[in-house]
Design a protein around this motif. Structure first.
Motif, PDB file in Angstrom:
ATOM      1  N   GLN A 168       0.034  -2.058  -4.340  1.00 46.07           N
ATOM      2  CA  GLN A 168      -1.155  -2.485  -3.609  1.00 46.07           C
ATOM      3  C   GLN A 168      -1.756  -3.756  -4.199  1.00 46.07           C
ATOM      4  O   GLN A 168      -2.444  -4.504  -3.507  1.00 46.07           O
ATOM      5  N   ARG A 192      -2.932  -5.600  -1.009  1.00 47.21           N
ATOM      6  CA  ARG A 192      -1.894  -5.727   0.017  1.00 47.21           C
ATOM      7  C   ARG A 192      -2.079  -4.713   1.129  1.00 47.21           C
ATOM      8  O   ARG A 192      -1.658  -4.934   2.256  1.00 47.21           O
ATOM      9  N   PHE A 193      -2.665  -3.551   0.813  1.00 41.01           N
ATOM     10  CA  PHE A 193      -3.010  -2.576   1.846  1.00 41.01           C
ATOM     11  C   PHE A 193      -4.303  -1.874   1.454  1.00 41.01           C
ATOM     12  O   PHE A 193      -4.718  -1.903   0.291  1.00 41.01           O
ATOM     13  N   SER A 194      -4.937  -1.262   2.414  1.00 41.68           N
ATOM     14  CA  SER A 194      -6.293  -0.743   2.241  1.00 41.68           C
ATOM     15  C   SER A 194      -6.329   0.554   1.442  1.00 41.68           C
ATOM     16  O   SER A 194      -5.304   1.199   1.201  1.00 41.68           O
ATOM     17  N   VAL A 197      -4.979   3.470   3.548  1.00 37.48           N
ATOM     18  CA  VAL A 197      -3.509   3.582   3.535  1.00 37.48           C
ATOM     19  C   VAL A 197      -3.044   4.205   2.229  1.00 37.48           C
ATOM     20  O   VAL A 197      -2.115   5.033   2.203  1.00 37.48           O
ATOM     21  N   TYR A 198      -3.700   3.836   1.135  1.00 39.53           N
ATOM     22  CA  TYR A 198      -3.379   4.413  -0.178  1.00 39.53           C
ATOM     23  C   TYR A 198      -3.557   5.933  -0.153  1.00 39.53           C
ATOM     24  O   TYR A 198      -2.664   6.685  -0.584  1.00 39.53           O
ATOM     25  N   CYS A 201      -0.896   7.748   1.803  1.00 41.71           N
ATOM     26  CA  CYS A 201       0.333   7.954   1.021  1.00 41.71           C
ATOM     27  C   CYS A 201       0.205   9.182   0.121  1.00 41.71           C
ATOM     28  O   CYS A 201       1.150   9.983  -0.002  1.00 41.71           O
TER      29      CYS A 201
END
Length: 429
Positions: A168, A192-194, A197-198, A201
């Motif tokens: 990230q 790189r991603f919010s 989104v973390y 995952c």
């Protein structure tokens, strides 16, 4: 590393057990790892970490209730299977809600607070605290060589969030001069991603863990890996039993003296109080004065030390008690150094020097190895000693983590004995 006589089913069982154990602490460790991104939008700022630690401590009411029931109904066998199902489902639901609600704030007690985040963290910690006890007890269903899966899963609960954070770009910053050039300010790089989104995952990891548990329960994959499937020597090619007041019965069960058994369980509580209760809570005060890069390296490399602990445990699952004691003493010494450096923050010795940077990283990582490996060995001994050994091991781990986190909270928040080094802040020592 693994038994050469294992069949495919036994390797699959080991993998599934590791996946099951991912649901224990992956979520809370994920929240801590993601804090540099979370605090950018939440009103509590960096104090949010202390609040999360306090909420996580409160959730120890669940394992305490299990211990109480175990003491009251001593003659009854504790069925942990439905408990595992319940806490894993609660954890999945809470993590899924976190994807959408982590940034919500509620105006309460005259200010905005991250109430949704803290409530969901409580339920996630409820899963983690309870599963540490129930999963440990669940491992007694399997042969002794599968116990290392508990610690492989435990190490991955820290490694996976840190890998996600690196992907990230979490916590990376640059120091830029302020408008008047008198000070520097920290500018965090865009991730790189919010955060959502973390957490999504992390949710998928919990789902995979739940599926693995279902497969272990409802298929015959683990049939040949159960406790009564085979009887094999426990101390393989070592004579450490001769120096540990140990008796090996005809069925290969290790018998410890009552005093030694209690000492080992106390050792698991003590090591856990430092590793899971104290070390993470004071990391910013120990590492940050030596620079943000050292802080970043320390927090990223720490989870990999638990993987080394697992590796050592698979190679050498048992060691003599004198070596256990020696490692715990050495680990206590290195932790004492860390505590002294935290008290001296933001002006500890050897700051702004290469020697200081190398030394603090060495001390920081050594503490985890020196206290983590004895804890694994203790688990092997109590597991081999009694069918209830792993239940009490898990309970003592949680008790130790609770005590450590309370002590850390008192030192950091109540008594304010540590002074934090703000990233990019120039301090004259």
């Amino acid at each position: 590393m693994f038994n050469k006589e294992w069949k495919l089913n036994e390797y699959v069982t080991y993998l599934l057990l590791t996946l099951v154990l991912l649901s224990s602490w992956t979520d809370i460790n994920g929240i801590y790892t993601e804090l540099p991104q979370i605090v950018l939008t939440q009103p509590e700022g960096w104090k949010l970490g202390a609040y999360i630690g306090l909420v996580s401590s409160i959730s120890n009411i669940a394992p305490l209730a299990l211990v109480f029931c175990k003491c009251i109904y001593r003659k009854e066998t504790l069925n942990i299977i439905p408990i595992n199902y319940i806490v894993m489902i609660i954890g999945m639901i809470s993590c899924f809600l976190l994807v959408f609600l982590w940034s919500d704030t509620t105006y309460i007690f005259n200010r905005n607070r991250s109430l949704a985040l803290l409530i969901l963290t409580f339920f996630l910690a409820l899963l983690d605290c309870t599963s540490m006890v129930t999963f440990s007890h669940y491992m007694t269903r399997f042969r002794h060589e599968f116990i290392s899966a508990l610690f492989l899963g435990e190490s991955l609960t820290m490694v996976i969030p840190s890998v996600l954070a690196m992907m990230q770009g979490n916590g990376q910053l640059t120091c830029v001069p302020s408008s008047n050039n008198d000070t520097t300010i920290a500018i965090y790089k865009t991730a790189r991603f919010s955060v959502s989104v973390y957490f999504l995952c992390i949710f998928f990891i919990l789902v995979a863990s739940f599926i693995a548990f279902v497969l272990l329960q409802w298929t015959k994959i683990a049939q040949t890996s159960c406790q009564d499937a085979t009887k094999k020597p426990l101390l393989s090619e070592t004579n450490s039993e001769n120096s540990m007041n140990i008796v090996i019965d005809s069925d290969n069960t290790i018998k410890l003296t009552p005093v030694l058994y209690l000492l080992l369980l106390s050792g698991s509580a003590y090591t856990s109080s430092i590793i899971f209760g104290m070390v993470l809570s004071i990391s910013a005060y120990v590492l940050m004065p030596y620079g943000h890069r050292i802080f970043y390296l320390g927090t990223i490399l720490s989870p990999w030390m638990f993987s080394l602990v697992w590796l050592f445990g698979t190679i050498k699952p048992f060691i003599a008690k004198r070596y256990l004691l020696l490692m715990i003493i050495l680990g206590s010494i290195t932790f004492s150094f860390e505590l002294i450096l935290a008290f001296k923050s933001p002006c500890p010795p050897l700051i702004n020097t290469m020697q200081g940077n190398i030394l603090i990283l060495f001390i920081w990582l050594s503490t985890i190895l020196l206290l983590g490996y004895p804890r694994l060995v203790i688990a092997n001994y109590v597991r081999a000693h009694s069918s209830n050994g792993m239940f009490w091991f898990g309970a003592n781990v949680q008790f130790g983590a609770l005590i450590g986190s309370i002590v850390a909270y008192l030192l950091v928040e109540i008594f304010s004995l540590f002074k934090e080094q703000i990233p990019c802040e120039k301090i004259k020592c």
